[in-house]
Design a protein around this motif. Structure first.
Motif, mmCIF file in Angstrom:
data_model
loop_
_atom_site.group_PDB
_atom_site.id
_atom_site.type_symbol
_atom_site.label_atom_id
_atom_site.label_comp_id
_atom_site.label_asym_id
_atom_site.label_seq_id
_atom_site.Cartn_x
_atom_site.Cartn_y
_atom_site.Cartn_z
ATOM 1 N N ASP A 246 -6.643 2.185 -6.411
ATOM 2 C CA ASP A 246 -8.033 2.537 -6.111
ATOM 3 C C ASP A 246 -8.362 4.007 -6.393
ATOM 4 N N VAL A 247 -7.350 4.801 -6.747
ATOM 5 C CA VAL A 247 -7.573 6.212 -7.069
ATOM 6 C C VAL A 247 -8.203 6.311 -8.456
ATOM 7 N N ASP A 248 -9.138 7.231 -8.624
ATOM 8 C CA ASP A 248 -9.799 7.332 -9.929
ATOM 9 C C ASP A 248 -8.831 7.841 -10.999
ATOM 10 N N ASP A 249 -9.212 7.661 -12.261
ATOM 11 C CA ASP A 249 -8.324 7.991 -13.382
ATOM 12 C C ASP A 249 -7.926 9.453 -13.385
ATOM 13 N N ARG A 250 -8.868 10.325 -13.072
ATOM 14 C CA ARG A 250 -8.567 11.754 -13.063
ATOM 15 C C ARG A 250 -7.501 12.066 -12.015
ATOM 16 N N GLY A 251 -7.607 11.409 -10.854
ATOM 17 C CA GLY A 251 -6.621 11.621 -9.799
ATOM 18 C C GLY A 251 -5.246 11.116 -10.191
ATOM 19 N N ILE A 252 -5.196 9.942 -10.831
ATOM 20 C CA ILE A 252 -3.913 9.388 -11.284
ATOM 21 C C ILE A 252 -3.266 10.316 -12.301
ATOM 22 N N GLN A 253 -4.070 10.862 -13.208
ATOM 23 C CA GLN A 253 -3.531 11.768 -14.226
ATOM 24 C C GLN A 253 -2.969 13.038 -13.588
ATOM 25 N N ALA A 254 -3.656 13.557 -12.580
ATOM 26 C CA ALA A 254 -3.163 14.748 -11.875
ATOM 27 C C ALA A 254 -1.860 14.432 -11.156
ATOM 28 N N LEU A 255 -1.792 13.253 -10.573
ATOM 29 C CA LEU A 255 -0.573 12.848 -9.860
ATOM 30 C C LEU A 255 0.591 12.687 -10.814
ATOM 31 N N MET A 256 0.359 12.068 -11.962
ATOM 32 C CA MET A 256 1.427 11.829 -12.928
ATOM 33 C C MET A 256 2.030 13.117 -13.462
ATOM 34 N N ARG A 257 1.229 14.181 -13.489
ATOM 35 C CA ARG A 257 1.747 15.469 -13.958
ATOM 36 C C ARG A 257 2.785 16.040 -12.993
ATOM 37 N N GLU A 258 2.777 15.546 -11.752
ATOM 38 C CA GLU A 258 3.680 16.057 -10.726
ATOM 39 C C GLU A 258 4.890 15.154 -10.484
ATOM 40 N N VAL A 259 4.919 14.010 -11.160
ATOM 41 C CA VAL A 259 5.960 13.012 -10.884
ATOM 42 C C VAL A 259 6.895 12.882 -12.086
ATOM 43 N N ALA A 321 -4.022 15.759 -2.416
ATOM 44 C CA ALA A 321 -5.267 15.445 -1.721
ATOM 45 C C ALA A 321 -5.631 16.560 -0.753
ATOM 46 N N ASP A 322 -4.634 17.085 -0.034
ATOM 47 C CA ASP A 322 -4.880 18.186 0.897
ATOM 48 C C ASP A 322 -5.380 19.428 0.174
ATOM 49 N N ALA A 323 -4.933 19.594 -1.083
ATOM 50 C CA ALA A 323 -5.341 20.748 -1.874
ATOM 51 C C ALA A 323 -6.684 20.500 -2.578
ATOM 52 N N GLY A 324 -7.246 19.311 -2.380
ATOM 53 C CA GLY A 324 -8.528 18.993 -2.984
ATOM 54 C C GLY A 324 -8.456 18.626 -4.456
ATOM 55 N N GLU A 325 -7.245 18.361 -4.967
ATOM 56 C CA GLU A 325 -7.089 18.074 -6.389
ATOM 57 C C GLU A 325 -7.315 16.603 -6.716
ATOM 58 N N ILE A 326 -7.083 15.716 -5.739
ATOM 59 C CA ILE A 326 -7.360 14.305 -5.939
ATOM 60 C C ILE A 326 -7.970 13.745 -4.663
ATOM 61 N N VAL A 327 -8.558 12.565 -4.772
ATOM 62 C CA VAL A 327 -9.167 11.904 -3.613
ATOM 63 C C VAL A 327 -8.469 10.583 -3.393
ATOM 64 N N LEU A 328 -7.929 10.390 -2.211
ATOM 65 C CA LEU A 328 -7.246 9.155 -1.878
ATOM 66 C C LEU A 328 -8.178 8.238 -1.127
ATOM 67 N N GLY A 329 -8.134 6.953 -1.448
ATOM 68 C CA GLY A 329 -8.926 5.982 -0.702
ATOM 69 C C GLY A 329 -8.243 5.648 0.599
ATOM 70 N N GLY A 330 -8.970 5.054 1.543
ATOM 71 C CA GLY A 330 -8.389 4.682 2.822
ATOM 72 C C GLY A 330 -7.971 3.231 2.832
ATOM 73 N N GLY A 331 -7.385 2.850 3.963
ATOM 74 C CA GLY A 331 -7.050 1.440 4.179
ATOM 75 C C GLY A 331 -5.734 1.067 3.565
ATOM 76 N N GLY A 332 -4.943 0.301 4.288
ATOM 77 C CA GLY A 332 -3.661 -0.140 3.771
ATOM 78 C C GLY A 332 -3.191 -1.367 4.508
ATOM 79 N N GLU A 333 -3.527 -2.559 3.990
ATOM 80 C CA GLU A 333 -3.144 -3.773 4.667
ATOM 81 C C GLU A 333 -1.704 -4.106 4.387
ATOM 82 N N ALA A 334 -1.166 -3.647 3.257
ATOM 83 C CA ALA A 334 0.221 -3.935 2.922
ATOM 84 C C ALA A 334 1.076 -2.725 3.183
ATOM 85 N N MET A 335 2.290 -2.968 3.566
ATOM 86 C CA MET A 335 3.225 -1.871 3.778
ATOM 87 C C MET A 335 4.097 -1.738 2.533
ATOM 88 N N LEU A 336 4.716 -0.557 2.409
ATOM 89 C CA LEU A 336 5.592 -0.329 1.253
ATOM 90 C C LEU A 336 6.772 -1.281 1.289
#
Length: 336
Positions: A246-259, A321-336
């Motif tokens: 549910d994270v937008d494309d820009r957020g996913i791209q920012a995340l992938m740069r860190e992983v 997300a805390d740094a304001g670089e991406i926006v995370l959606g809420g809600g989580g019915e499934a666990m990891l």
């Protein structure tokens, strides 16, 4: 470590090699700007590196410099290097604690210093304290460390602590100072924190989100039995790996740069196909093909390893997300 090129090294290993190639003073200056967990990861990598060849060193350093020469013998006699560098970066007290943690296992001082301790050590330290003290400590620390601390308690205590964390909003400065003083006396150290606002439903959700999946499900079930509204609030605020779809494309791209690629492959082994496609969509065609091949060629892995990789990526996502670089959606019915 096998004899291969730098591209096969993890990001942490490459960071360790780079720091060890810079010299103690320069490396110490860099470490001053890193957090406890980051320093520990890099320090642990330094302590375990061995048989690093010339091409690996050059491959790592060439990312930052045009040419490297004369770097050999990495991993030999590194203990003394680590001790000197960490002492320069952090001071004798903190460095002593971290050196013990990396090389031996030991103590530190003050409430803030709990961040430098192993979760099991913190759990043992607060095991016989009043549950409200335990809740304050768990609220004060980072969610991933707190999640590991909770895993060292039995179900009843774990439930009591997380319920108290969820209802905790503020701590009187005098009470926090008293707790800090108690820890200082135990460690014979010094320091002091003026933080008075901590805890709450969001903190509880972050912690529950990072404990073992079975444990988290049990906690949520029991919390809901006691307080259905609180259970719902916690679950609504949780963000699990499948929610990355549910994270937008820009957020996913920012995340992938860190992983790192290795971490991503492991995490995606147990991921929902929607999450996998979200990742593939935000990579170059070539990179996506390589990732698909790596996933297909990856042999069986333990569920715990997949969960660990997913939680590590979630930790990175929350930091962004805390740094304001991406926006995370809420809600989580499934666990990891």
């Amino acid at each position: 470590m096998p004899d291969n090129d730098a591209s096969k090294l993890s990001r942490v290993e490459r960071a360790a090699i780079l720091l060890m190639s810079l010299g103690e003073k320069d490396a110490a200056e860099i470490l001053k700007h890193m957090g406890p967990k980051e320093v520990q990861k890099v320090g642990t990598a330094m302590a375990t590196l061995s048989n690093i060849n010339q091409s690996q060193v050059e491959g790592v350093v060439s990312e930052f410099l045009e040419a490297v020469s004369g770097q050999t013998g990495m991993g030999l006699g590194s203990d003394e290097y680590i001790r000197n560098m960490l002492t320069q970066a952090l001071g004798a007290d903190k460095a002593g604690a971290l050196i013990d943690r990396i090389l031996l296992g030991g103590n530190t001082s003050g409430l803030d210093s709990l961040k430098w301790m192993e979760p099991r050590q913190v759990a043992d330290l607060i095991r016989h304290e009043h549950p409200q003290i335990q809740a304050i400590v768990v609220s004060y620390l980072d969610p991933d460390q707190s999640a590991e601390i909770l895993s060292n308690f039995d179900d009843k205590v774990r439930l009591d602590i997380i319920m108290r964390v969820a209802s905790l909003e503020a701590v009187q400065p005098a009470a926090l100072k008293e707790l800090n003083d108690i820890l200082e006396r135990q460690f014979s150290g010094k320091g002091g924190s003026q933080t008075t606002s901590m805890g709450g439903v969001k903190v509880a959700a972050n912690i529950v989100n990072l404990v073992d999946s079975t444990m988290a499900a049990e906690l949520l079930e029991r919390i809901t039995e006691i307080d259905e509204d609180l259970g719902t609030q916690i679950q609504d605020l949780m963000f699990v790996f499948d929610n990355l779809a549910d994270v937008d494309d820009r957020g996913i791209q920012a995340l992938m740069r860190e992983v790192s690629s290795d971490l991503l492959v492991l995490a995606l082994k147990g991921a929902d196909p929607l999450v996998q496609e979200k990742i593939f969509k935000n990579m170059s065609k070539r990179a996506a093909e390589l990732l698909r091949d790596d996933l297909e060629n990856k042999g069986p892995v333990k569920v715990s390893e997949v969960e660990g990789a997913q939680k590590e990526i979630l930790t990175i996502a929350r930091r962004l997300a805390d740094a304001g670089e991406i926006v995370l959606g809420g809600g989580g019915e499934a666990m990891l």
